[in-house]
Design a protein around this motif. Structure first.
Motif, mmCIF file in Angstrom:
data_model
loop_
_atom_site.group_PDB
_atom_site.id
_atom_site.type_symbol
_atom_site.label_atom_id
_atom_site.label_comp_id
_atom_site.label_asym_id
_atom_site.label_seq_id
_atom_site.Cartn_x
_atom_site.Cartn_y
_atom_site.Cartn_z
ATOM 1 N N TYR A 261 0.673 -0.978 0.015
ATOM 2 C CA TYR A 261 -0.139 -0.152 0.153
ATOM 3 C C TYR A 261 1.382 1.229 0.143
ATOM 4 O O TYR A 261 1.360 1.329 0.703
ATOM 5 C CB TYR A 261 -1.127 -0.560 1.535
ATOM 6 N N ILE A 262 0.465 2.079 -1.063
ATOM 7 C CA ILE A 262 1.519 3.477 -0.954
ATOM 8 C C ILE A 262 0.421 4.557 -0.934
ATOM 9 O O ILE A 262 -0.759 4.595 -1.766
ATOM 10 C CB ILE A 262 1.641 3.493 -1.923
ATOM 11 N N ASN A 263 0.531 5.331 0.108
ATOM 12 C CA ASN A 263 -0.698 6.728 -0.009
ATOM 13 C C ASN A 263 0.152 7.727 -1.203
ATOM 14 O O ASN A 263 1.129 8.486 -0.423
ATOM 15 C CB ASN A 263 -0.968 6.749 1.519
ATOM 16 N N GLY B 57 10.304 -0.010 -8.399
ATOM 17 C CA GLY B 57 8.834 -0.521 -9.517
ATOM 18 C C GLY B 57 8.722 -2.111 -9.522
ATOM 19 O O GLY B 57 9.370 -2.434 -8.833
ATOM 20 N N THR B 58 7.226 -2.617 -9.672
ATOM 21 C CA THR B 58 7.439 -3.961 -9.695
ATOM 22 C C THR B 58 7.836 -4.721 -11.107
ATOM 23 O O THR B 58 8.211 -5.677 -11.163
ATOM 24 C CB THR B 58 5.783 -3.967 -9.935
ATOM 25 N N ASP B 59 9.189 -4.628 -11.573
ATOM 26 C CA ASP B 59 9.349 -4.825 -12.239
ATOM 27 C C ASP B 59 11.000 -4.908 -11.873
ATOM 28 O O ASP B 59 12.060 -4.947 -12.943
ATOM 29 C CB ASP B 59 9.484 -3.998 -13.830
ATOM 30 N N GLY C 131 2.603 7.317 3.985
ATOM 31 C CA GLY C 131 2.559 6.649 2.967
ATOM 32 C C GLY C 131 2.759 5.441 2.550
ATOM 33 O O GLY C 131 2.673 4.965 0.978
ATOM 34 N N GLY C 132 2.584 5.157 3.470
ATOM 35 C CA GLY C 132 2.751 3.122 3.498
ATOM 36 C C GLY C 132 3.392 2.810 3.019
ATOM 37 O O GLY C 132 4.727 2.575 3.831
ATOM 38 N N ASN C 133 3.982 2.348 2.271
ATOM 39 C CA ASN C 133 4.844 1.139 1.917
ATOM 40 C C ASN C 133 6.615 2.115 1.416
ATOM 41 O O ASN C 133 6.992 2.091 -0.020
ATOM 42 C CB ASN C 133 5.417 -0.067 0.975
ATOM 43 N N ILE D 115 10.645 4.701 -1.890
ATOM 44 C CA ILE D 115 8.934 4.046 -2.294
ATOM 45 C C ILE D 115 9.468 2.437 -2.517
ATOM 46 O O ILE D 115 10.233 2.427 -3.838
ATOM 47 C CB ILE D 115 8.315 4.990 -3.488
ATOM 48 N N ASN D 116 8.744 2.080 -1.887
ATOM 49 C CA ASN D 116 8.485 0.380 -2.368
ATOM 50 C C ASN D 116 7.443 -0.098 -3.063
ATOM 51 O O ASN D 116 6.360 -0.388 -2.615
ATOM 52 C CB ASN D 116 9.451 -0.756 -1.484
#
Length: 368
Positions: free
Chosen positions: A254-256, A303-305, A343-345, A360-361
């Motif tokens: 989760y990222i806010n 990022g997810t990549d 801000g979440g993760n 940011i993760n």
């Protein structure tokens, strides 16, 4: 200095001090041995470690050679008296340093720092060069290891060890860090084996495999050694383990974004990812010497990549780097505060009330 055990080793040096006629060579091993060798008119000199001397070299890489240069011809202020077995120096040499140099409970090799200080700081103009002796019995050379994702890694190379010789292979992270007592190294260290096979032109080959499937992405050191404890043969090489090309986030993330107050992040899709040259270091202003230095105000979006995109404080992308062991270790300035609650993760680092890093993760924990 790499020295083949059991064969004479010739050292050629140059003295840049006009007018001196000798240099003093200190050989530090289990004992201390000194000899003076002449300096030629062109400033060059040469000394030889005989075959018997090199045969006695140990495999623990502790033997050292110290070359002492006098301030003027013949003015050697620090010396070894073979008859008394003691090192002597000028009257200004502190007693505690002299005591350390003559401590018979210690191997002379551990006192090279004291010898360096005695010669260069209290030696009345003398100075010295220090060389580590690296003995070996046989040649080993690794073929280039290309960057690859975790999995079965093949290694190969050449050697003059006989066919059938067993070798050990170790892959270990280049980013060492403090760890708890029962730390699980399975994601940062892997072992394997290799064996020597017959070759041509007096060079045999070796090949083997290492299972790196559990290792995280990052910069690693691959070392190969002979398993026979009586033989010294080793080689090493750095290599990159890059993230697998296909991964998906676990969904437990989760990222806010609205709470982060970031500038628009301008992604440069043409920027190819690289491996960080070390763990992240927050600095007031980047010197440009290594790519792991990041200036205050940096924003990192992993990022997810499996690629972390690094932006300056205005949102312009400056680097793309693999999400690696190096990316997970962060050096912060003294007095900085780390906050992972907003801000979440997201991790924020602040100094004197100013946010100097936002990391940011997006991927959370990966699943296959």
């Amino acid at each position: 200095m790499a020295v083949i055990r059991g064969k004479p080793y010739v050292f050629n040096g140059t003295a840049d001090i006009p007018g001196i006629r000798e240099v003093q060579i200190w050989v530090l091993s289990d004992t201390v041995h000194t000899t003076r060798v002449p300096v030629m008119e062109d400033g060059t000199f040469q000394f030889v470690l005989g075959a018997e001397e090199t045969r006695k070299l140990s495999g623990d890489f502790t033997e050292k050679i110290v070359i002492q240069y006098p301030s003027s011809s013949g003015n050697f202020s620090v010396n070894y008296n073979a008859e008394s077995g003691r090192i002597t120096g000028p009257s200004i040499l502190p007693e505690n340093i002299l005591s350390e140099l003559n401590d018979k409970k210690k191997r002379p090799t551990v006192n090279d720092d004291y010898l360096d200080v005695a010669i260069t700081r209290y030696g009345e103009g003398n100075f010295c060069d220090l060389w580590f002796v690296e003995p070996y019995d046989a040649h080993l050379a690794l073929d280039t290891i290309l960057p690859s994702p975790p999995g079965i890694m093949n290694i190969s190379g050449t050697t003059d060890l006989p066919a059938g010789t067993q070798l050990s292979v170790e892959v270990i992270t280049d980013s060492m860090h403090p760890t708890p007592k029962n730390y699980d190294w399975s994601h940062e260290m892997a072992d394997g084996t290799a064996v020597v096979s017959p070759g041509m032109d007096q060079k045999n080959h070796f090949s083997g495999t290492v299972d790196t499937s559990l290792l995280r992405a990052g910069l690693y050191l691959v070392s190969v050694r002979c398993k026979d404890p009586s033989l010294i043969a080793y080689t090493f090489q750095q290599m990159d383990i890059i993230p697998p090309p296909i991964k998906k986030p676990s969904g437990q993330n989760y990222i806010n974004w609205s709470a982060l107050s970031l500038p628009p992040l301008q992604v440069n899709a043409s920027m190819q990812p690289v491996m960080l040259e070390g763990e992240l270091m927050l600095v007031p202003q980047r010197t440009g010497s290594t790519n792991n230095e990041i200036p205050y105000g940096t924003i990192i979006d992993c990022g997810t990549d499996s690629i972390c995109r690094i932006f300056d404080k205005t949102g312009i992308q400056t680097l793309a780097a693999y999400d690696s062991n190096q990316m997970r270790i962060l050096q912060v300035p003294s007095g900085a505060a780390i906050d992972g609650s907003m801000g979440g993760n997201v991790t924020r680092v602040s100094l004197n009330g100013e946010v100097i890093l936002t990391k940011i993760n997006e991927h959370g924990e990966y699943v296959s």
